[in-house]
Design an enzyme around this catalytic site. Structure first.
Site, PDB file in Angstrom:
ATOM      1  N   ASP A  37      93.745 -71.753  52.361  1.00  0.00           N
ATOM      2  CA  ASP A  37      93.785 -70.420  51.747  1.00  0.00           C
ATOM      3  C   ASP A  37      95.092 -69.704  52.107  1.00  0.00           C
ATOM      4  OD1 ASP A  37      91.728 -69.739  50.057  1.00  0.00           O
ATOM      5  OD2 ASP A  37      90.344 -69.167  51.662  1.00  0.00           O
TER       6      ASP A  37
ATOM      7  N   GLN B  64      84.568 -68.711  53.215  1.00  0.00           N
ATOM      8  CA  GLN B  64      84.434 -67.789  52.092  1.00  0.00           C
ATOM      9  C   GLN B  64      84.319 -66.347  52.607  1.00  0.00           C
ATOM     10  OE1 GLN B  64      84.588 -68.664  48.731  1.00  0.00           O
ATOM     11  NE2 GLN B  64      84.605 -66.461  48.376  1.00  0.00           N
TER      12      GLN B  64
ATOM     13  N   LYS C 191      84.037 -74.140  43.667  1.00  0.00           N
ATOM     14  CA  LYS C 191      85.093 -74.821  44.421  1.00  0.00           C
ATOM     15  C   LYS C 191      84.678 -76.252  44.742  1.00  0.00           C
ATOM     16  CE  LYS C 191      86.897 -70.502  46.270  1.00  0.00           C
ATOM     17  NZ  LYS C 191      86.898 -69.505  47.347  1.00  0.00           N
TER      18      LYS C 191
END
Ligand code: NDP
Length: 291
Positions: A120, A97, A53
């Site tokens: 997200d 994460q 990422k």
């Protein structure tokens, strides 16, 4: 029939170059899109995802911050860092994460991220907005799948969709997005009876389970579009250690009309849509600044 492959790497490259152009345009206005990523612990798969990422951000001309904490870190430190990032106007997206270690309340962590920076799309406020059909951020994996369906021009209106898996990050938001496109959506899970009965009816089959090759060709309707979200490592055999999806690619490709491979399918698209959400968040701050 041999299915046509929806190539996630090629589509990602195309979208990322458009994103890089938008990022460059924003930079001329004095704004560099910035994603902050928080990783707790040393889970090797999570560490690889975070590395990918961060690298993708930099390649697209965006900035990234990475905070890595030991697995036994006091959650208060992570909450304090999130509060700092929420308040920092140069940070546009924040991602924690998952999965987090057991001593964390994951839901509380996700709720502590400012909904405006929740790239997200996991904050309850953003989940609600998606449910209402007015999303602020679309969760990256289902967003990437929608782009793949669009690129392959798969007809959606009235299509029978079967999604295997009901997680908050893939199955449920996927269902909402396809419902919004007027598909007829069935969601299967571990307690569903006769999975093959459902999958064989699907014009579009999305597998998001995490069980290697559990969907075989005989479970697929001829000509269906098969989207394989699963990422698994093969346990044994000549390909032990290699990645594979939830779909048995070899038998499925003989039956399906379109299919996504693993690797090189949904995976790269997930990262691409994370970049898209970060850029969008940065563009929104610029638009707000102009008002
Ligand atoms: P979860 O473990 O959160 O959810 C798995 C789902 O599969 C659950 O709803 C579970 O049902 C269901 N399930 C388990 N066993 C069966 C079965 N035998 N039959 C039918 N359904 C079953 O996983 P995620 O949604 O987080 O991820 C799914 C997969 O996708 C994983 O392989 C993950 O690595 C991958 N992934 C890939 C991404 C990408 O970018 N390509 C991004 C995110 C995930 P129940 O709810 O009843 O337990």
């Amino acid at each position: 029939m041999t299915a046509r492959i929806i190539d996630g790497n090629a589509l990602s490259a195309e979208i990322r170059s458009q994103l890089a152009e938008r990022a460059a345009a924003l930079k001329t206005q004095g704004i560099t899109p910035c994603l902050a990523v928080i990783l707790v612990g040393e889970d090797p798969a999570s560490a690889v995802y975070v590395r990918n990422k961060v690298a993708a951000c930099e390649k697209a001309g965006m900035r990234s911050l990475r905070d890595v904490y030991a697995i036994d870190v006091d959650p208060a430190l992570v909450f304090a860092r999130i509060a700092e990032l929420n308040a920092d106007p140069s940070v546009h997206g924040i991602l924690v994460q998952l999965p987090l270690p057991k001593h964390f309340d994951s839901e509380a962590v996700l709720e502590s991220i400012s909904p405006e920076k929740d790239v997200d799309g996991f904050h309850a406020e953003n989940v609600g907005a998606l449910m209402q059909g007015n999303p602020r951020f679309i969760p990256c994996t289902p967003y990437g799948v929608m782009k793949m369906l669009e690129s392959a021009k798969v007809p959606l209106k009235g299509a029978e969709v079967v999604i295997v898996g009901r997680s908050n990050i893939v199955g449920k938001p996927m269902a909402m997005l396809l419902l919004a496109k007027s598909c007829t959506v069935t969601i299967c899970h571990s307690q569903s009876k006769d999975l093959a009965f459902h999958t064989r009816r699907a014009d579009i089959l999305v597998a998001a389970v995490g069980r290697a090759k559990m969907i075989s060709g005989d479970m697929i309707k001829p000509g269906a579009t098969v989207i394989d979200v699963g990422i698994n490592r093969m346990a044994d055999g000549p390909n032990a250690g290699k990645l594979c999806g939830d779909v048995d690619f070899e038998s499925a490709r003989e039956v399906a009309g379109f299919i996504t491979p693993v690797p090189g399918g949904v995976g790269p698209m997930t990262i691409t849509m994370l970049l898209a959400n970060t850029l969008e968040a940065a563009e929104r701050t610029q638009a707000r600044g102009k008002k």
